[in-house]
Design an enzyme around this catalytic site. Structure first.
Site, mmCIF file in Angstrom:
data_model
loop_
_atom_site.group_PDB
_atom_site.id
_atom_site.type_symbol
_atom_site.label_atom_id
_atom_site.label_comp_id
_atom_site.label_asym_id
_atom_site.label_seq_id
_atom_site.Cartn_x
_atom_site.Cartn_y
_atom_site.Cartn_z
ATOM 1 N N LYS A 1 45.898 48.428 29.936
ATOM 2 C CA LYS A 1 46.255 49.843 29.930
ATOM 3 C C LYS A 1 47.143 50.221 28.729
ATOM 4 O O LYS A 1 47.211 51.387 28.352
ATOM 5 C CB LYS A 1 46.952 50.226 31.232
ATOM 6 C CG LYS A 1 46.052 50.247 32.475
ATOM 7 C CD LYS A 1 45.303 51.527 32.599
ATOM 8 C CE LYS A 1 44.696 51.820 33.970
ATOM 9 N NZ LYS A 1 44.229 50.698 34.777
ATOM 10 N N SER B 1 41.132 42.023 33.533
ATOM 11 C CA SER B 1 41.850 43.200 33.054
ATOM 12 C C SER B 1 43.363 43.203 33.258
ATOM 13 O O SER B 1 44.056 43.990 32.621
ATOM 14 C CB SER B 1 41.251 44.451 33.702
ATOM 15 O OG SER B 1 41.192 44.290 35.113
HETATM 16 C C1 LIG Z 1 43.289 50.492 35.652
HETATM 17 C C2 LIG Z 1 42.768 49.143 35.871
HETATM 18 C C3 LIG Z 1 41.392 48.901 36.014
HETATM 19 C C4 LIG Z 1 40.351 50.000 36.051
HETATM 20 O O1 LIG Z 1 40.313 50.802 34.893
HETATM 21 P P1 LIG Z 1 39.601 52.221 34.917
HETATM 22 O O2 LIG Z 1 39.703 52.731 33.535
HETATM 23 O O3 LIG Z 1 40.368 53.099 35.893
HETATM 24 O O4 LIG Z 1 38.203 52.029 35.401
HETATM 25 C C5 LIG Z 1 40.979 47.582 36.145
HETATM 26 N N1 LIG Z 1 41.862 46.565 36.167
HETATM 27 C C6 LIG Z 1 43.186 46.755 36.048
HETATM 28 C C7 LIG Z 1 44.092 45.582 36.074
HETATM 29 C C8 LIG Z 1 43.694 48.052 35.884
HETATM 30 O O5 LIG Z 1 45.011 48.235 35.764
#
Ligand SMILES: *Cc1c(COP(=O)(O)O)cnc(C)c1O
Length: 326
Positions: free
Chosen positions: A53, A304
């Site tokens: 993010k 992510s």
């Molecule tokens: C926000 C987030 C997502 C999903 O991202 P989007 O852009 O809302 O689809 C996935 N994994 C993590 C760890 C996140 O913080």
């Protein structure tokens, strides 16, 4: 409908480079054996603030006018976006207010306060927190949303550029999916190189707002419930202007996972890959383990984020989580 272009993602990459960590794309021996094609993990667990993010938040902040910087920013967040915006704002000396619902785990609330932002706890859903944040924009603060914003999507798309650079022959990417900013950016970055790249989104069965919206052909609301993949919780916004259409047009498939499958993903990441990964971050790995990803390789999986409560992580890794909550 404004869509995000490859050129905008390339600009974002140059803009944010001094402010973000270089994250590795590492082969996974066990997942490659399992799927029969090379599987690589893009480890945004190693990103500053513990999730990707920071990319989108930084790209949006760096494009504010002097007046906007002076007044400050506000966001609504289930945790990682707020943490990222708090960090990026503190670095830039900009005031940052983060509004969030009561469902957000305490470890994430504390992390945002420690990063120097003001936390505003409002209501039981992301939508209620949104109302509070909207009120602050009337006082002059600029809203930086977690996914439905071209600059945020372009920032997240830099992950796609890095995958294309490190693994030009990539055939499939597997990406966690909530509001769709991450997958929209990654798809917009990769499809111009090869329209044959398969882009697969992964959500949890419990409260998959984007999947429900795709099925309905327009953004719809779903009930927000607790899930191991808490960073994937929340709606996509009934007034969604960017990410829904991009996901609809660019994403090839969406896979939904049970809580048990997500737990297995977290466990695998810890035992086999040596990574602490939160539920949302582990859904791509979990989708491969579940046998629901077709073996078109090489595959790149976006891992992510890592921001999971340590106690919860231990329960999941030791196999105690589902028996205790069932
Ligand atoms: C926000 C987030 C997502 C999903 O991202 P989007 O852009 O809302 O689809 C996935 N994994 C993590 C760890 C996140 O913080």
């Amino acid at each position: 409908m404004a869509t995000v272009t490859l050129a905008e993602i390339e600009d974002a990459a140059r803009r944010i480079a001094p402010h973000i960590a270089q994250t590795p794309l590492l082969p996974s021996v066990t997942l490659s054996e399992r799927l029969g094609v090379p599987v690589h993990l893009k480890l945004e667990t190693r990103q500053t603030t513990g999730s990707f993010k920071l990319r989108g938040a930084t790209n949006a902040l760096l494009q504010l006018t002097a007046d906007e910087r002076e007044a400050g920013v506000v966001c609504v967040s289930t945790g990682n976006h707020g943490r990222a915006l708090a960090h990026a704002s503190a670095e830039a000396g900009i005031r940052c207010v983060v509004a969030m619902s009561r469902l957000v785990p305490e470890n994430k609330v504390a992390a945002i306060r420690e990063a120097g932002a003001e936390v505003l706890i409002a209501g039981h859903s992301q939508d209620e927190a949104q109302h509070e944040a909207d009120r602050l924009t009337l006082e002059g603060l600029t809203m930086i949303p977690p996914f439905d914003h071209p600059d945020v999507i372009a920032g997240q798309g830099t992950i796609g550029l890095e995958i294309a650079e490190a693994l030009p022959e990539v055939a499939s990417v597997v990406v966690p999916l909530s509001g769709g900013g991450l997958i929209a950016g990654v798809a917009a970055a990769l499809k111009p190189f090869s329209s044959a790249v398969r882009v697969v989104g992964v959500s949890m069965t419990r409260g998959a707002a984007m999947q429900a919206s795709l099925a309905a052909g327009r953004p719809v609301e779903v009930e927000e419930v607790e899930t191991l993949a808490d960073s994937l919780g929340g709606g996509i916004g009934l007034a969604n202007a960017h990410s829904f259409a991009m996901v609809r047009d660019l994403v090839d498939e969406v896979v939904l996972l049970s809580e048990a499958e997500i737990a297995a993903g977290i466990r695998h990441c810890h035992r086999e890959e040596g990574e602490v990964v939160e539920g949302a971050g582990a859904v791509g790995v979990a989708a491969i383990l579940s046998g629901r990803i077709e073996a078109e390789g090489p595959v790149a999986v976006v891992v992510s984020g890592r921001n999971i409560d340590a106690h919860l992580h231990r329960r999941v890794v030791e196999g105690r989580y589902l028996t205790e909550t069932a």
